[in-house]
Design an enzyme around this catalytic site. Sequence first.
Site, short mmCIF file in Angstrom:
data_model
loop_
_atom_site.label_atom_id
_atom_site.label_comp_id
_atom_site.label_asym_id
_atom_site.label_seq_id
_atom_site.Cartn_x
_atom_site.Cartn_y
_atom_site.Cartn_z
N GLU A 99 0.84 -1.19 0.00
CA GLU A 99 0.00 0.00 0.00
C GLU A 99 0.87 1.24 0.00
O GLU A 99 1.95 1.26 0.60
CB GLU A 99 -0.93 0.01 1.22
N CYS A 112 3.55 8.84 0.22
CA CYS A 112 4.05 8.03 1.33
C CYS A 112 4.33 6.63 0.79
O CYS A 112 3.41 5.88 0.45
CB CYS A 112 3.01 7.99 2.45
N CYS A 119 6.52 -6.08 7.63
CA CYS A 119 7.56 -5.51 8.50
C CYS A 119 7.89 -6.52 9.60
O CYS A 119 7.01 -7.24 10.08
CB CYS A 119 7.08 -4.20 9.13
N CYS A 123 5.98 -3.65 16.13
CA CYS A 123 5.48 -2.54 16.97
C CYS A 123 4.00 -2.78 17.27
O CYS A 123 3.21 -3.08 16.39
CB CYS A 123 5.69 -1.21 16.26
N CYS A 126 0.92 -0.96 15.39
CA CYS A 126 1.01 -0.86 13.94
C CYS A 126 0.39 -2.05 13.23
O CYS A 126 0.72 -3.21 13.53
CB CYS A 126 2.48 -0.72 13.52
N CYS A 347 -1.10 6.99 9.77
CA CYS A 347 0.09 6.38 10.37
C CYS A 347 -0.26 5.11 11.14
O CYS A 347 -1.16 5.11 11.98
CB CYS A 347 0.76 7.38 11.32
#
Length: 359
Positions: A99, A112, A119, A123, A126, A347
């Site tokens: 994305e 962005c 990932c 975290c 996220c 975010c």
Amino acid sequence: MTTALPNIIDLSFPELQHAIASLDEPSFRAAQIHQWLFSHQAKRFEEMTTLSRTLRQKLAETFSISHLQLVDHLESTEESGDNLTEKILLKLPDHELIETVLIPAENRLTACLSSQAGCAFQCTFCATAKMGLHRNLTPGEIAGQVYALNAIVSGKNPDKKITNIVFMGMGEPLMNYDNILESIETLTTKNYSFTLSQKKITISTVGVIPQIRKLAASGLKTKLAVSLHAAEQQKRESLMPVAAKLYPLNELGKALAGYSSATAMPVTIVYMLLKGINDSLEDAKLLARFAHGFLCKINLIDYNSIINIRFKPVNSSSREVFQQYLIDSGLHVTVRKSYGTTINAACGQLATTGMAESQ
């Protein structure tokens, strides 16, 4: 069963130079081919009319050309007019999905970009972390996001173009360091159809210390943003278990001081406020103490709700008290509004699962 030819866009520029040399062609051909692939977005080798027919035939027998494919495109419902945050789902040649987001503002249009499919940093706030790490993106796939986004932008308004780039999408950019730097080289090449100053590019990181040091010595003029989210080691470990343990706050502070000293540029500290977690006056004091160690500015952002992740955003009064303490401490502080929350484009919200399942 025929074996698929390798995608020439996946090659780094040194790899492209080597491939051209292996075809007994002069080295300058690599630069010509690179320009055709990126600046001209050539889909077939036959389009590369500055190359000889013989070379075009050799290339077609050795490589394929596969650009990113647009799968889905969502526009935010929380904004109005022409300034809509847009989230784009792209398919990579191996069918991995990523994305990327277009973020409009006055006199600015920011892309962005993602650096990895998924990932590895886990975290807790996220959505991308829930995917795990699938793989790094190639330099061509990273740069290709900008060309895909620009096609969407110019389709609506030929006079509009991307003005800024932030590597704040899916993945940890500094864990794909070499490919990020090469994609920046492509995106800042002056005679290409799209080109941008390095000063208009921001690289975001959870604090990968060795690569921060490399970046400081690289000579790049890009900006650096660091996702901190807590200025106390144990609390940061609870929020960012992998990053905080690998790169402790005391060592991270030293690396950021070295970076700001070497580059004479401020580091942007990104701090997501989580209700009852990291939003107390004591948290603000710890953040101020950490930030006074180097040249920086602080961006406070609100938590954006994510399904199955149980955090809550702070209320406005708590945010104001937190912000005012930092300002009174002599720090440069801004509260950054998140856009695109209604389409999970803000975010921490990027994860291909939701969009992919809608196909």
